[in-house]
Design an enzyme around this catalytic site. Structure first.
Site, PDB file in Angstrom:
ATOM      1  N   ARG A 122     -10.397  -1.018  -8.674  1.00 33.94           N
ATOM      2  CA  ARG A 122     -10.304   0.058  -9.669  1.00 33.94           C
ATOM      3  C   ARG A 122      -9.208  -0.258 -10.695  1.00 33.94           C
ATOM      4  O   ARG A 122      -8.081  -0.567 -10.336  1.00 33.94           O
ATOM      5  CB  ARG A 122     -10.046   1.402  -8.970  1.00 33.94           C
ATOM      6  CG  ARG A 122     -11.271   1.891  -8.201  1.00 33.94           C
ATOM      7  CD  ARG A 122     -11.008   3.164  -7.437  1.00 33.94           C
ATOM      8  NE  ARG A 122     -10.127   2.953  -6.297  1.00 33.94           N
ATOM      9  CZ  ARG A 122      -9.764   3.925  -5.455  1.00 33.94           C
ATOM     10  NH1 ARG A 122     -10.205   5.153  -5.633  1.00 33.94           N
ATOM     11  NH2 ARG A 122      -8.974   3.668  -4.435  1.00 33.94           N
ATOM     12  N   LEU A 148       4.104  12.258  -8.658  1.00 30.39           N
ATOM     13  CA  LEU A 148       3.808  11.767 -10.011  1.00 30.39           C
ATOM     14  C   LEU A 148       5.003  10.987 -10.553  1.00 30.39           C
ATOM     15  O   LEU A 148       4.852   9.968 -11.228  1.00 30.39           O
ATOM     16  CB  LEU A 148       3.483  12.934 -10.949  1.00 30.39           C
ATOM     17  CG  LEU A 148       2.191  13.704 -10.688  1.00 30.39           C
ATOM     18  CD1 LEU A 148       1.988  14.772 -11.757  1.00 30.39           C
ATOM     19  CD2 LEU A 148       0.992  12.773 -10.670  1.00 30.39           C
ATOM     20  N   ALA A 173     -12.755  10.028   3.130  1.00 27.40           N
ATOM     21  CA  ALA A 173     -12.565   8.841   3.983  1.00 27.40           C
ATOM     22  C   ALA A 173     -12.373   7.603   3.116  1.00 27.40           C
ATOM     23  O   ALA A 173     -12.993   6.568   3.343  1.00 27.40           O
ATOM     24  CB  ALA A 173     -13.772   8.673   4.905  1.00 27.40           C
ATOM     25  N   CYS A 212      -4.353   4.472  -9.433  1.00 22.73           N
ATOM     26  CA  CYS A 212      -3.418   5.593  -9.578  1.00 22.73           C
ATOM     27  C   CYS A 212      -2.402   5.521 -10.712  1.00 22.73           C
ATOM     28  O   CYS A 212      -2.126   6.544 -11.329  1.00 22.73           O
ATOM     29  CB  CYS A 212      -2.700   5.813  -8.257  1.00 22.73           C
ATOM     30  SG  CYS A 212      -3.856   6.389  -7.002  1.00 22.73           S
ATOM     31  N   PHE A 236       2.489   7.774  -0.168  1.00 23.31           N
ATOM     32  CA  PHE A 236       3.154   6.750  -0.973  1.00 23.31           C
ATOM     33  C   PHE A 236       2.714   5.333  -0.618  1.00 23.31           C
ATOM     34  O   PHE A 236       3.323   4.369  -1.091  1.00 23.31           O
ATOM     35  CB  PHE A 236       4.679   6.871  -0.814  1.00 23.31           C
ATOM     36  CG  PHE A 236       5.230   8.165  -1.359  1.00 23.31           C
ATOM     37  CD1 PHE A 236       5.410   8.333  -2.735  1.00 23.31           C
ATOM     38  CD2 PHE A 236       5.543   9.219  -0.520  1.00 23.31           C
ATOM     39  CE1 PHE A 236       5.903   9.539  -3.246  1.00 23.31           C
ATOM     40  CE2 PHE A 236       6.045  10.422  -1.020  1.00 23.31           C
ATOM     41  CZ  PHE A 236       6.227  10.579  -2.388  1.00 23.31           C
ATOM     42  N   VAL A 290      -9.290  13.751  -1.077  1.00 21.50           N
ATOM     43  CA  VAL A 290     -10.392  13.339  -1.954  1.00 21.50           C
ATOM     44  C   VAL A 290      -9.838  12.771  -3.257  1.00 21.50           C
ATOM     45  O   VAL A 290      -8.646  12.886  -3.544  1.00 21.50           O
ATOM     46  CB  VAL A 290     -11.357  14.514  -2.240  1.00 21.50           C
ATOM     47  CG1 VAL A 290     -11.952  15.041  -0.945  1.00 21.50           C
ATOM     48  CG2 VAL A 290     -10.647  15.636  -2.992  1.00 21.50           C
TER      49      VAL A 290
HETATM   50  P1  NAD Z   1     -11.251   7.259  -2.730  1.00 23.24           P
HETATM   51  O1  NAD Z   1     -12.125   7.442  -3.894  1.00 23.24           O
HETATM   52  O2  NAD Z   1     -11.141   5.919  -2.071  1.00 23.24           O
HETATM   53  O3  NAD Z   1     -11.678   8.291  -1.561  1.00 23.24           O
HETATM   54  C1  NAD Z   1     -11.955   9.635  -1.789  1.00 23.24           C
HETATM   55  C2  NAD Z   1     -13.138  10.039  -0.904  1.00 23.24           C
HETATM   56  O4  NAD Z   1     -13.302  11.455  -0.981  1.00 23.24           O
HETATM   57  C3  NAD Z   1     -14.481   9.427  -1.311  1.00 23.24           C
HETATM   58  O5  NAD Z   1     -15.007   8.679  -0.234  1.00 23.24           O
HETATM   59  C4  NAD Z   1     -15.357  10.642  -1.667  1.00 23.24           C
HETATM   60  O6  NAD Z   1     -16.712  10.478  -1.289  1.00 23.24           O
HETATM   61  C5  NAD Z   1     -14.694  11.737  -0.857  1.00 23.24           C
HETATM   62  N1  NAD Z   1     -14.980  13.096  -1.347  1.00 23.24           N
HETATM   63  C6  NAD Z   1     -14.886  13.578  -2.615  1.00 23.24           C
HETATM   64  N2  NAD Z   1     -15.189  14.880  -2.647  1.00 23.24           N
HETATM   65  C7  NAD Z   1     -15.484  15.247  -1.375  1.00 23.24           C
HETATM   66  C8  NAD Z   1     -15.869  16.485  -0.762  1.00 23.24           C
HETATM   67  N3  NAD Z   1     -15.993  17.603  -1.471  1.00 23.24           N
HETATM   68  N4  NAD Z   1     -16.092  16.480   0.573  1.00 23.24           N
HETATM   69  C9  NAD Z   1     -15.960  15.355   1.303  1.00 23.24           C
HETATM   70  N5  NAD Z   1     -15.595  14.172   0.787  1.00 23.24           N
HETATM   71  C10 NAD Z   1     -15.359  14.117  -0.532  1.00 23.24           C
HETATM   72  O7  NAD Z   1      -9.807   7.765  -3.185  1.00 23.24           O
HETATM   73  P2  NAD Z   1      -8.388   7.304  -2.599  1.00 23.24           P
HETATM   74  O8  NAD Z   1      -7.962   6.020  -3.217  1.00 23.24           O
HETATM   75  O9  NAD Z   1      -8.409   7.429  -1.109  1.00 23.24           O
HETATM   76  O10 NAD Z   1      -7.449   8.436  -3.223  1.00 23.24           O
HETATM   77  C11 NAD Z   1      -7.485   9.770  -2.743  1.00 23.24           C
HETATM   78  C12 NAD Z   1      -6.291  10.514  -3.313  1.00 23.24           C
HETATM   79  O11 NAD Z   1      -5.075   9.915  -2.839  1.00 23.24           O
HETATM   80  C13 NAD Z   1      -6.175  10.496  -4.844  1.00 23.24           C
HETATM   81  O12 NAD Z   1      -5.660  11.724  -5.266  1.00 23.24           O
HETATM   82  C14 NAD Z   1      -5.165   9.401  -5.113  1.00 23.24           C
HETATM   83  O13 NAD Z   1      -4.455   9.627  -6.305  1.00 23.24           O
HETATM   84  C15 NAD Z   1      -4.228   9.534  -3.926  1.00 23.24           C
HETATM   85  N6  NAD Z   1      -3.531   8.299  -3.545  1.00 23.24           N
HETATM   86  C16 NAD Z   1      -4.187   7.106  -3.522  1.00 23.24           C
HETATM   87  C17 NAD Z   1      -3.516   5.950  -3.098  1.00 23.24           C
HETATM   88  C18 NAD Z   1      -4.209   4.618  -3.038  1.00 23.24           C
HETATM   89  O14 NAD Z   1      -3.527   3.632  -2.780  1.00 23.24           O
HETATM   90  N7  NAD Z   1      -5.502   4.514  -3.261  1.00 23.24           N
HETATM   91  C19 NAD Z   1      -2.192   6.026  -2.677  1.00 23.24           C
HETATM   92  C20 NAD Z   1      -1.553   7.269  -2.698  1.00 23.24           C
HETATM   93  C21 NAD Z   1      -2.231   8.397  -3.139  1.00 23.24           C
HETATM   94  C1  UGA Z   2       1.005   2.327  -6.046  1.00 23.73           C
HETATM   95  C2  UGA Z   2       2.387   2.696  -5.491  1.00 23.73           C
HETATM   96  O1  UGA Z   2       3.124   1.490  -5.239  1.00 23.73           O
HETATM   97  C3  UGA Z   2       2.264   3.493  -4.201  1.00 23.73           C
HETATM   98  O2  UGA Z   2       3.553   3.911  -3.761  1.00 23.73           O
HETATM   99  C4  UGA Z   2       1.377   4.718  -4.459  1.00 23.73           C
HETATM  100  O3  UGA Z   2       1.193   5.447  -3.266  1.00 23.73           O
HETATM  101  C5  UGA Z   2       0.041   4.272  -5.003  1.00 23.73           C
HETATM  102  O4  UGA Z   2       0.240   3.506  -6.215  1.00 23.73           O
HETATM  103  C6  UGA Z   2      -0.840   5.418  -5.386  1.00 23.73           C
HETATM  104  O5  UGA Z   2      -0.371   6.509  -5.613  1.00 23.73           O
HETATM  105  O6  UGA Z   2      -2.025   5.121  -5.470  1.00 23.73           O
HETATM  106  P1  UGA Z   2      -0.834   0.478  -5.489  1.00 23.73           P
HETATM  107  O7  UGA Z   2      -1.377   0.859  -6.809  1.00 23.73           O
HETATM  108  O8  UGA Z   2      -1.739   0.456  -4.324  1.00 23.73           O
HETATM  109  O9  UGA Z   2       0.374   1.466  -5.087  1.00 23.73           O
HETATM  110  O10 UGA Z   2      -0.154  -0.972  -5.565  1.00 23.73           O
HETATM  111  P2  UGA Z   2       1.206  -1.502  -6.233  1.00 23.73           P
HETATM  112  O11 UGA Z   2       1.794  -2.486  -5.323  1.00 23.73           O
HETATM  113  O12 UGA Z   2       2.075  -0.410  -6.684  1.00 23.73           O
HETATM  114  O13 UGA Z   2       0.663  -2.301  -7.493  1.00 23.73           O
HETATM  115  C7  UGA Z   2       0.100  -1.635  -8.608  1.00 23.73           C
HETATM  116  C8  UGA Z   2      -0.193  -2.634  -9.713  1.00 23.73           C
HETATM  117  O14 UGA Z   2       1.029  -3.088 -10.295  1.00 23.73           O
HETATM  118  C9  UGA Z   2      -0.928  -3.883  -9.215  1.00 23.73           C
HETATM  119  O15 UGA Z   2      -1.890  -4.273 -10.168  1.00 23.73           O
HETATM  120  C10 UGA Z   2       0.183  -4.911  -9.127  1.00 23.73           C
HETATM  121  O16 UGA Z   2      -0.275  -6.221  -9.289  1.00 23.73           O
HETATM  122  C11 UGA Z   2       1.067  -4.492 -10.311  1.00 23.73           C
HETATM  123  N1  UGA Z   2       2.464  -4.957 -10.151  1.00 23.73           N
HETATM  124  C12 UGA Z   2       3.218  -4.472  -9.140  1.00 23.73           C
HETATM  125  C13 UGA Z   2       2.971  -5.863 -11.048  1.00 23.73           C
HETATM  126  O17 UGA Z   2       2.282  -6.305 -11.981  1.00 23.73           O
HETATM  127  N2  UGA Z   2       4.270  -6.277 -10.905  1.00 23.73           N
HETATM  128  C14 UGA Z   2       5.066  -5.831  -9.902  1.00 23.73           C
HETATM  129  O18 UGA Z   2       6.244  -6.253  -9.828  1.00 23.73           O
HETATM  130  C15 UGA Z   2       4.528  -4.899  -8.996  1.00 23.73           C
END
Ligand code: NAD
Ligand code: UGA
Length: 467
Positions: A347, A222, A11, A277, A163, A91
């Site tokens: 983060r 990736l 979540a 990420c 994404f 997760v």
């Molecule tokens: P997050 O740390 O905010 O959330 C993950 C959650 O999973 C945590 O609350 C944790 O307690 C829970 N968890 C872990 N193990 C568990 C288990 N065994 N059972 C139940 N709950 C469990 O992470 P996030 O930012 O939501 O990212 C999740 C995934 O999505 C990662 O692989 C990340 O790379 C990917 N992702 C993140 C973003 C982003 O913008 N944050 C965007 C695209 C993809």
């Molecule tokens: C990024 C990708 O944009 C998403 O498509 C992807 O799903 C996500 O990672 C993920 O996999 O977690 P996010 O990290 O949330 O999203 O935010 P971004 O807008 O991409 O910014 C990332 C970092 O780059 C920030 O610190 C931002 O300030 C910096 N940034 C971005 C710059 O310094 N310059 C830019 O022109 C754009």
């Protein structure tokens, strides 16, 4: 197969918003988001919507509409798995901090735990969807665990990477550039793909939904993050040349961005990219390349991360050098701590590294961020283990109000591009500060000409300055 019951494990920043939007757009589907973190689940269930664990513009309204209707947050993971026909794994997949691949590979222990739990609980066939970002070919490991349960349950594994970007998650989820679904080429695999596509079709136009095989889908995620991060490192590398030559990075970005092959987005020079990420996913890609002996490919992508580290380091070095080579005992104000605007996520935020560098130079820091809590900021610093938590609290103070944060300060460093910083009464701030008063704009967001007229000595990342 028509899906009526979804479970999402995790979540967090992805699981919460993604499932809230699915629930809003598909009132006929029951969506249960589960997590082992009870405090997080309680926050998702809080009646006070300002307490949701993830701040995203517009998310509170969606949660308010769907929660209790067909959107549920729970810690009863087994029950939710048992009831669901489709299970999303959302997760965290952080960089490994131990053993083989330490500092590079993705730590898949949380993913494996989910697979084992699904295997243990399931009594009827299920579709398991990888929503987390995973190394290419992880699906085969998940399938292996699920197929050896011995209870005859059939599983289909899909890859459906997310994404969304933080700060714009709701818009990204409501109007995605594309949805990617990877699955098996068998008939059962194609049926599973169709079941997931049918969910997205409730609000996403069909032409934006791509289907492919699992490996291409995993690697596309990736690759997308690597390309985006590479653009930031490319523009940041040019920003340093701009500073040496008197060119202005904003002008350069405008000029190249008008080339339709390059495009104008993601060309904002900054103090370095943060977020959970970009770095993690590129290091994972580097690790994968190395594990296949593709050392040149690995070195190429690693450079994106190295430039990012360099950008943060040179920003803090610059502050020290311009403040007459010493910041010892001086107060420096940070405007912004989040890794980008419109999120409470910190983060890998550049602010953490820059604070660490300046604290090592014995500066005092005061921080103002509109959405990040004091506890979070201290937790970020303590996690570095550079100094005791007592010292962190003595040397760094968190202010709830920006003017107070700037009071008696020698310099202001802008580390997040929050819109409100542009609306401040900068004359008032100038009067409160030690003179000469410096502004180091690491985000290129302030009106430097006006600030210079007021009397500030200004530096903006990537541009010729008076310094
Ligand atoms: P997050 O740390 O905010 O959330 C993950 C959650 O999973 C945590 O609350 C944790 O307690 C829970 N968890 C872990 N193990 C568990 C288990 N065994 N059972 C139940 N709950 C469990 O992470 P996030 O930012 O939501 O990212 C999740 C995934 O999505 C990662 O692989 C990340 O790379 C990917 N992702 C993140 C973003 C982003 O913008 N944050 C965007 C695209 C993809
Ligand atoms: C990024 C990708 O944009 C998403 O498509 C992807 O799903 C996500 O990672 C993920 O996999 O977690 P996010 O990290 O949330 O999203 O935010 P971004 O807008 O991409 O910014 C990332 C970092 O780059 C920030 O610190 C931002 O300030 C910096 N940034 C971005 C710059 O310094 N310059 C830019 O022109 C754009």
């Amino acid at each position: 197969m028509k899906i009526k019951n979804i479970c999402c494990i995790g979540a967090g920043y992805v699981g919460g918003p993604t499932m809230a939007v699915i629930a809003q757009k598909c009132p006929h589907i029951k969506v249960t988001v589960v997590d082992i973190n009870e405090a997080r689940i309680n926050a998702w269930n809080d009646n006070d919507l300002t307490k949701l664990p993830v701040f995203e513009p517009g998310l509170d309204k969606i949660v308010k509409e769907a929660r209790g209707r067909n959107l549920f947050f729970s810690t009863d993971i087994e029950k939710a798995i048992d009831e669901a026909e489709m299970i999303f794994i959302s997760v965290n997949t952080p960089t490994k901090t131990y053993g083989k691949g330490k500092g590079m590979a993705a730590d898949l222990k949380f993913i494996e735990l989910c697979a084992r739990q699904i295997a243990k609980v399931s009594k009827q066939d299920k579709i398991v969807v990888e929503k987390s970002t995973l190394p290419v070919r992880t699906a085969s490991a998940i399938k292996n665990i699920l197929d050896h349960t011995g209870n005859g349950v059939q599983f289909q594994i899909l890859s459906n990477p997310e994404f969304l970007a933080e700060g714009t998650a709701v818009d990204d989820l409501l109007s995605p550039d594309r949805i990617l679904v990877g699955g098996d080429t068998t008939q059962e695999g194609q049926n599973a793909i169709q079941a997931l596509v049918d969910i997205y079709k409730n609000w996403v136009p069909s032409e934006k939904i791509l289907t492919t095989n699992v490996w291409s889908s995993e690697l596309s995620k990736l690759t997308a993050n690597a390309f985006l991060a590479q653009r930031v490192s490319s523009i940041n590398a040019m920003s340093e040349i701009c500073e040496k030559t008197g060119a202005d990075i904003n002008e350069v970005a405008r000029a190249i961005g008008m080339d339709s092959r390059i495009g104008p987005k993601f060309l904002k020079a900054s103090v370095g990219f943060g977020g959970s990420c970009f770095q993690k996913d590129i290091l994972n890609l580097v690790y994968i390349a190395k594990s296949y002996g593709l050392n040149e490919v690995a070195d190429y992508w690693e450079q994106v991360v190295l430039i990012n580290e360099h950008q943060k380091q040179r920003f803090s070095d610059y502050i020290v050098s311009k403040l007459y080579n010493t910041v010892s005992g001086k107060k420096i104000t940070f405007l912004g701590w989040a890794f980008k605007k419109d999120t409470n996520d910190t983060r890998e935020s550049a602010a953490i590294k820059i604070a660490d560098n300046l604290l090592s130079e014995q500066a005092y820091i005061s921080v103002f961020d509109p959405k990040v809590s004091e506890d979070r900021i201290y937790a970020d610093l303590d996690y570095l283990n550079s100094r005791s938590s007592k010292e962190n609290r003595e040397l760094l103070k968190v202010n709830k109000e920006p003017y107070e944060a700037c009071n008696n300060s020698h310099a202001i460093a802008v580390l997040t591009e929050w819109d409100e910083f542009q609306t401040y009464d900068w004359e008032k701030i100038y009067k409160q500060m030690n003179k000469p008063a410096f502004v180091f704009d690491g985000r290129g967001v302030l009106d430097i000409k006006t600030l210079e007229k007021i009397g500030f000595i200004c530096y903006r990342i990537g541009s010729g300055t008076k310094l």
